[in-house]
Motif scaffolding. Structure first.
Motif, PDB file in Angstrom:
ATOM      1  N   GLN A 196      72.948  12.605  40.064  1.00 33.11           N
ATOM      2  CA  GLN A 196      72.646  13.620  41.070  1.00 33.11           C
ATOM      3  C   GLN A 196      72.757  15.024  40.472  1.00 33.11           C
ATOM      4  N   GLY A 197      71.620  15.742  40.439  1.00 33.56           N
ATOM      5  CA  GLY A 197      71.595  17.080  39.874  1.00 33.56           C
ATOM      6  C   GLY A 197      71.882  17.116  38.386  1.00 33.56           C
ATOM      7  N   ASN A 198      71.586  16.023  37.691  1.00 40.67           N
ATOM      8  CA  ASN A 198      71.925  15.921  36.270  1.00 40.67           C
ATOM      9  C   ASN A 198      70.699  15.506  35.465  1.00 40.67           C
ATOM     10  N   GLU A 199      70.809  15.606  34.146  1.00 35.05           N
ATOM     11  CA  GLU A 199      69.737  15.175  33.256  1.00 35.05           C
ATOM     12  C   GLU A 199      69.788  13.656  33.107  1.00 35.05           C
ATOM     13  N   VAL A 200      68.664  12.997  33.371  1.00 33.86           N
ATOM     14  CA  VAL A 200      68.636  11.535  33.467  1.00 33.86           C
ATOM     15  C   VAL A 200      68.847  10.847  32.123  1.00 33.86           C
ATOM     16  N   PHE A 201      68.133  11.292  31.089  1.00 36.98           N
ATOM     17  CA  PHE A 201      68.143  10.573  29.815  1.00 36.98           C
ATOM     18  C   PHE A 201      69.526  10.521  29.149  1.00 36.98           C
ATOM     19  N   PRO A 202      70.245  11.633  29.046  1.00 33.13           N
ATOM     20  CA  PRO A 202      71.581  11.538  28.451  1.00 33.13           C
ATOM     21  C   PRO A 202      72.555  10.735  29.305  1.00 33.13           C
ATOM     22  N   VAL A 203      72.368  10.761  30.637  1.00 30.74           N
ATOM     23  CA  VAL A 203      73.209   9.934  31.509  1.00 30.74           C
ATOM     24  C   VAL A 203      72.979   8.457  31.200  1.00 30.74           C
ATOM     25  N   LEU A 204      71.722   8.083  31.075  1.00 27.24           N
ATOM     26  CA  LEU A 204      71.387   6.694  30.766  1.00 27.24           C
ATOM     27  C   LEU A 204      71.951   6.283  29.412  1.00 27.24           C
ATOM     28  N   LEU A 205      71.814   7.154  28.417  1.00 21.84           N
ATOM     29  CA  LEU A 205      72.367   6.857  27.092  1.00 21.84           C
ATOM     30  C   LEU A 205      73.885   6.702  27.171  1.00 21.84           C
ATOM     31  N   GLY A 206      74.530   7.577  27.944  1.00 18.47           N
ATOM     32  CA  GLY A 206      75.982   7.504  28.077  1.00 18.47           C
ATOM     33  C   GLY A 206      76.448   6.217  28.732  1.00 18.47           C
ATOM     34  N   VAL A 261      65.531   7.397  20.258  1.00 28.86           N
ATOM     35  CA  VAL A 261      64.166   7.786  19.904  1.00 28.86           C
ATOM     36  C   VAL A 261      63.549   8.595  21.050  1.00 28.86           C
ATOM     37  N   VAL A 262      63.724   8.111  22.281  1.00 30.35           N
ATOM     38  CA  VAL A 262      63.174   8.800  23.449  1.00 30.35           C
ATOM     39  C   VAL A 262      63.784  10.202  23.587  1.00 30.35           C
ATOM     40  N   LEU A 263      65.115  10.286  23.451  1.00 29.60           N
ATOM     41  CA  LEU A 263      65.789  11.574  23.598  1.00 29.60           C
ATOM     42  C   LEU A 263      65.430  12.540  22.475  1.00 29.60           C
ATOM     43  N   SER A 264      65.188  12.019  21.271  1.00 30.76           N
ATOM     44  CA  SER A 264      64.830  12.893  20.151  1.00 30.76           C
ATOM     45  C   SER A 264      63.488  13.578  20.376  1.00 30.76           C
ATOM     46  N   VAL A 265      62.666  12.995  21.242  1.00 27.66           N
ATOM     47  CA  VAL A 265      61.358  13.579  21.547  1.00 27.66           C
ATOM     48  C   VAL A 265      61.412  14.432  22.822  1.00 27.66           C
ATOM     49  N   LEU A 266      62.084  13.915  23.864  1.00 30.50           N
ATOM     50  CA  LEU A 266      62.011  14.541  25.179  1.00 30.50           C
ATOM     51  C   LEU A 266      63.202  15.413  25.550  1.00 30.50           C
ATOM     52  N   TRP A 267      64.349  15.244  24.875  1.00 34.79           N
ATOM     53  CA  TRP A 267      65.538  15.940  25.360  1.00 34.79           C
ATOM     54  C   TRP A 267      66.243  16.782  24.295  1.00 34.79           C
ATOM     55  N   PHE A 268      66.539  16.214  23.145  1.00 33.66           N
ATOM     56  CA  PHE A 268      67.275  16.950  22.116  1.00 33.66           C
ATOM     57  C   PHE A 268      66.611  18.264  21.710  1.00 33.66           C
ATOM     58  N   PRO A 269      65.263  18.319  21.557  1.00 33.34           N
ATOM     59  CA  PRO A 269      64.645  19.590  21.137  1.00 33.34           C
ATOM     60  C   PRO A 269      64.672  20.677  22.211  1.00 33.34           C
ATOM     61  N   ASN A 270      64.961  20.306  23.464  1.00 28.35           N
ATOM     62  CA  ASN A 270      64.896  21.268  24.581  1.00 28.35           C
ATOM     63  C   ASN A 270      66.300  21.792  24.904  1.00 28.35           C
ATOM     64  N   SER A 271      66.585  23.022  24.492  1.00 35.14           N
ATOM     65  CA  SER A 271      67.920  23.594  24.682  1.00 35.14           C
ATOM     66  C   SER A 271      68.259  23.802  26.157  1.00 35.14           C
TER      67      SER A 271
END
Length: 301
Positions: free
Chosen positions: A25-35, A205-215
């Motif tokens: 809720q109100g959070n970034e989905v991809f890092p939550v899923l990885l966590g 791999v997904v996060l390296s494309v969609l999330w990590f590069p976006n500060s």
């Protein structure tokens, strides 16, 4: 016995869904899923290490992770790809939709499993089982009407399509689980450990494309204790589910339906925890879903 294991899986899945709603809720989905997957992996890691250095002890306590050939690793990797796609879609939908809408749509999963069980495993439903499954689908349609009152229009809302696709992929994975447990003869903990490992690799791999590069997205991520809880509860639920599947008499279509009893926790408790609307009206289709599950559970007694 396998039915009771299915009910235990449903209990932990219901708690898992509540924690998952709080985590995204109100959070970034991809890092939550990885966590969440990483926390589940860390839960299983001591058993993997113990299986390498203390194999007799891990066998004695029933948590030995066996060595498997590369072909079997390939089978598990396929499951990881299916479930990663399902989870990404489901987490995004859960972020934008009420839990009392998402969970009942997910409850349609047994219908897809039901069809697959007939076509693939030749499981034979009886009259009451047919009624039970179609009652579940009809009840989900009632939820769509309630959803419109919350500003959620099922035909134009892309998150509804996302959760439907996630449900279909999840059902496909459920059918695949029976193949992995019964045909490939994997024990639950071996399947869970390697599944978590490959899912983590795919997500990186997904996060390296969609999330990590976006500060900006990285700054929006909020760590919550429920991220750890989601992973632990999911692996606990999966363990009981896979143990149930080890029973040669277990029917995947019935087991899938039994797991839907998790919606009692999600709708009755989750609706109050997250203060969602129309809770009383949602009890009507909820009752329909529960009657459908009841018919399936007791159709062979």
């Amino acid at each position: 016995m396998w039915m009771y294991l299915g009910l235990l899986a449903a209990l932990f899945l219901g708690l898992h869904n509540l924690c998952k709603k709080h985590a995204v809720q109100g959070n970034e989905v991809f890092p939550v899923l990885l966590g969440t997957i990483t926390s589940g992996f860390l839960l299983l890691l001591p058993f993997f290490i113990g299986s390498l250095y203390f194999p007799e002890y891990t066998k004695q306590i029933g948590f030995h992770i066996t060595k498997i050939p590369w072909k079997t690793h390939g089978f598990i990797f396929i499951k990881s790809m299916i479930m990663t796609a399902s989870w990404v879609l489901a987490y995004q939908a859960l972020k934008h939709l009420p839990i009392t809408i998402v969970t009942p749509i997910r409850s349609a999963g047994p219908f897809f499993t039901f069809i697959g069980a007939i076509l693939i495993y030749q499981e034979k439903p009886n009259f009451l089982q047919w009624i039970g499954f179609f009652l579940i689908i009809f009840s989900v349609m009632l939820y769509s009407r309630i959803g419109k009152k919350e500003g959620i229009h099922f035909k134009s809302n892309k998150w509804i399509y996302a959760i439907i696709a996630a449900t279909f992929l999840g059902a496909s994975s459920g059918l695949y689980d029976k193949f992995l447990i019964q045909n490939v003869a994997l024990n639950p903990q071996t399947l869970q450990f390697w599944f978590c490992w490959y899912t983590i690799l795919i997500l990186l791999v997904v996060l390296s494309v969609l999330w990590f590069p976006n500060s900006e997205k990285r700054k929006k991520f909020k760590w919550r204790w429920t991220i750890l809880a989601v992973g632990v509860l999911l692996q606990t639920a999966d363990y009981f589910y896979f143990k149930a599947l080890q029973d040669p008499d277990a029917l995947i279509m019935l087991l899938s339906a039994i797991k839907r009893s998790q919606i009692l926790i999600a709708v009755l408790i989750g609706g109050f925890v997250f203060k969602e609307k129309n809770k009383r009206k949602k009890l009507v289709p909820l009752l329909g879903i529960m009657i459908g599950v009841f018919l399936i559970l007791y159709s062979n007694t």
